[in-house]
Design an enzyme around this catalytic site. Structure first.
Site, PDB file in Angstrom:
ATOM      1  N   TYR A  61       0.206  -1.058  -0.521  1.00  0.00           N
ATOM      2  CA  TYR A  61      -0.251   0.104   0.165  1.00  0.00           C
ATOM      3  C   TYR A  61       0.920   1.021  -0.296  1.00  0.00           C
ATOM      4  O   TYR A  61       1.526   1.675   0.769  1.00  0.00           O
ATOM      5  CB  TYR A  61      -0.998  -0.040   1.375  1.00  0.00           C
ATOM      6  CG  TYR A  61      -1.862  -1.028   0.888  1.00  0.00           C
ATOM      7  CD1 TYR A  61      -2.470  -2.161   0.287  1.00  0.00           C
ATOM      8  CD2 TYR A  61      -2.683  -1.870   2.732  1.00  0.00           C
ATOM      9  CE1 TYR A  61      -3.607  -2.556   0.341  1.00  0.00           C
ATOM     10  CE2 TYR A  61      -3.066  -2.484   2.521  1.00  0.00           C
ATOM     11  CZ  TYR A  61      -3.594  -3.305   1.485  1.00  0.00           C
ATOM     12  OH  TYR A  61      -4.764  -4.606   1.483  1.00  0.00           O
ATOM     13  N   SER A 207     -13.223  -5.602   2.437  1.00  0.00           N
ATOM     14  CA  SER A 207     -14.142  -4.812   1.223  1.00  0.00           C
ATOM     15  C   SER A 207     -15.567  -5.555   1.393  1.00  0.00           C
ATOM     16  O   SER A 207     -16.340  -6.267   0.621  1.00  0.00           O
ATOM     17  CB  SER A 207     -13.849  -5.301  -0.051  1.00  0.00           C
ATOM     18  OG  SER A 207     -12.735  -4.444  -0.322  1.00  0.00           O
ATOM     19  N   LEU A 209     -18.338  -3.965   2.390  1.00  0.00           N
ATOM     20  CA  LEU A 209     -19.131  -2.569   1.961  1.00  0.00           C
ATOM     21  C   LEU A 209     -19.241  -2.947   0.145  1.00  0.00           C
ATOM     22  O   LEU A 209     -19.027  -1.652  -0.614  1.00  0.00           O
ATOM     23  CB  LEU A 209     -18.886  -1.368   2.283  1.00  0.00           C
ATOM     24  CG  LEU A 209     -19.216  -1.758   4.122  1.00  0.00           C
ATOM     25  CD1 LEU A 209     -18.903  -0.158   4.859  1.00  0.00           C
ATOM     26  CD2 LEU A 209     -20.051  -1.812   4.016  1.00  0.00           C
ATOM     27  N   GLY A 210     -18.398  -4.004  -0.502  1.00  0.00           N
ATOM     28  CA  GLY A 210     -18.539  -3.596  -1.704  1.00  0.00           C
ATOM     29  C   GLY A 210     -17.255  -2.339  -2.022  1.00  0.00           C
ATOM     30  O   GLY A 210     -18.297  -2.134  -3.523  1.00  0.00           O
ATOM     31  N   GLY A 212     -17.311   0.076  -1.399  1.00  0.00           N
ATOM     32  CA  GLY A 212     -18.370   1.584  -1.728  1.00  0.00           C
ATOM     33  C   GLY A 212     -18.988   1.711  -2.086  1.00  0.00           C
ATOM     34  O   GLY A 212     -20.052   1.842  -1.194  1.00  0.00           O
ATOM     35  N   PHE A 213     -20.098   0.548  -2.987  1.00  0.00           N
ATOM     36  CA  PHE A 213     -21.027   0.470  -3.406  1.00  0.00           C
ATOM     37  C   PHE A 213     -21.932   0.098  -2.601  1.00  0.00           C
ATOM     38  O   PHE A 213     -23.381   0.471  -2.730  1.00  0.00           O
ATOM     39  CB  PHE A 213     -20.904  -0.757  -4.628  1.00  0.00           C
ATOM     40  CG  PHE A 213     -22.684  -0.763  -5.462  1.00  0.00           C
ATOM     41  CD1 PHE A 213     -22.306  -0.103  -5.943  1.00  0.00           C
ATOM     42  CD2 PHE A 213     -22.655  -2.005  -4.691  1.00  0.00           C
ATOM     43  CE1 PHE A 213     -23.756  -0.469  -6.856  1.00  0.00           C
ATOM     44  CE2 PHE A 213     -24.425  -2.471  -5.930  1.00  0.00           C
ATOM     45  CZ  PHE A 213     -24.726  -1.736  -6.326  1.00  0.00           C
ATOM     46  N   GLY A 217     -23.748   3.020  -3.333  1.00  0.00           N
ATOM     47  CA  GLY A 217     -24.500   2.905  -4.528  1.00  0.00           C
ATOM     48  C   GLY A 217     -24.068   3.447  -5.983  1.00  0.00           C
ATOM     49  O   GLY A 217     -22.794   3.811  -5.626  1.00  0.00           O
TER      50      GLY A 217
END
Length: 343
Positions: A61, A207, A209-210, A212-213, A217
């Site tokens: 990172y 991840s 939360l996908g 951020g998706f 959304g």
């Protein structure tokens, strides 16, 4: 601020962590330009004061800059309050990125991480991606030596197949396997999660939360800068997002009825997968961190879990999670030890 995040046992080797961790990648890498150092140090320390103790980083990172950031944030009295997890195996310093798991690289990577973090022992050290040229037994053999030398406490793998996990665990017990697991990434449920549970290995969900998706959304793509790697991920491409937006709409409807945000609902779903699962949502904002902690208070019934899972399954999401799946658990088999020839 009193601690509000409960503790959990991660795996069966003795490691205890907060039941929700903090993924630190986005502070320095991948999701746009690095964020201001002072702001991120304040965020990390706010997380500690809120009861979060598991902090997840990697030498890739930045590269390297995220470990340096954590080292600055968690010095002078903060170190003993936390469990630091970092990773090795993706060498992206130089003309091209390569995956390495040979003993010399494992040792050099560990020494580098210790120096950047400013510590003498890493709590949880993962192989970030599996080197398919090196038998997993050889990589684990060197990690076992590092445990014996007191340079790392616990060993983990990230994006490893079930057979790779079994072979590694036979050399030295694994404490955790890190994998992508969320409402819209569920393929690990068939074989990898059951394997971890059979062997007593903790599960760290990245991840959740996908990316951020499941928080924002389809509008999340409007915030992408030219440095944001998510632009290359198939699920975020316009033709797939047009389909995937319906998933977010349905999740949002259920969240509204529950009196929580879509992100809290999605994160609560991961928490409800079992007491051996520790999600590590990442954020660069204190308000989002507080909201993520709030997901621990969202209780879901078996009926609500079933409804969410019927709406969002592997078959209802369009697009792969990466542009190439070559460095994921689906392609992480290594050769047998009998074929290994040390250079």
């Amino acid at each position: 601020m009193a601690a509000v995040v409960p503790r959990m046992k991660l795996g069966s080797q003795g490691l205890e962590v907060s039941s929700q961790g903090l993924g630190c990648m986005g502070m320095s890498f991948s999701y746009g330009a690095p964020k201001p150092e002072e702001d991120m140090i304040n965020l990390i320390r706010h997380a500690v004061c809120s009861g979060i103790t598991l902090f997840d980083t990697s030498d890739m990172y930045g590269p390297h800059t995220n470990e340096v950031l954590l080292g600055k944030a968690l010095k002078e009295g903060w170190r003993e309050k936390v469990e630091l997890a970092t990773k090795f195996g993706i060498n992206n310093v130089g003309p091209k990125m390569e995956i390495r798991g040979d003993p010399a690289y494992v040792r050099a990577a560990c020494e580098g991480s210790l120096k950047r973090l400013g510590i003498d022992c890493i709590d949880l050290y993962y192989q970030h991606r599996i080197d398919t040229k090196v038998p997993i037994e050889i990589t684990m053999g060197e990690l076992k030596k590092l445990v014996e030398e007191g340079k790392i406490k616990y060993i983990g793998l990230s994006e490893a197949s079930a057979s790779t996990i079994r072979r590694a665990h036979a050399v030295h017990p694994l404490t955790a396997v890190q994998l992508e697991w969320s409402l819209w990434t569920r393929d690990v449920e068939a074989e990898i999660v059951p394997t971890c549970r059979e062997l007593g290995i903790g599960i760290v969900a990245y991840s959740p939360l996908g990316r951020g998706f499941l928080s924002y959304g389809p509008k999340i793509v409007e915030s992408f800068t030219k440095e944001d790697r998510r632009q290359s991920f198939p699920r975020f491409r316009p033709e797939n997002m047009e389909h995937n937006k319906h998933i977010f709409e349905q999740v949002s409807e259920i969240a509204a009825k529950k009196g929580c945000t879509p992100a809290q609902l999605a994160l609560a779903w991961v928490h409800h997968q079992g007491q051996d699962v520790c999600p590590i949502p990442g954020t660069t904002k204190i308000e989002n961190l507080n909201q993520n902690i709030g997901a621990l208070s969202v209780k879901l019934t078996s009926e609500e879990m079933a409804k969410l899972e019927s709406l969002v399954s592997e078959n209802t999401v369009k697009g792969d999670r990466y542009a190439s799946l070559s460095s994921t658990w689906k392609n992480s088999e290594t050769p047998p030890v009998s074929l290994w020839k040390a250079e």
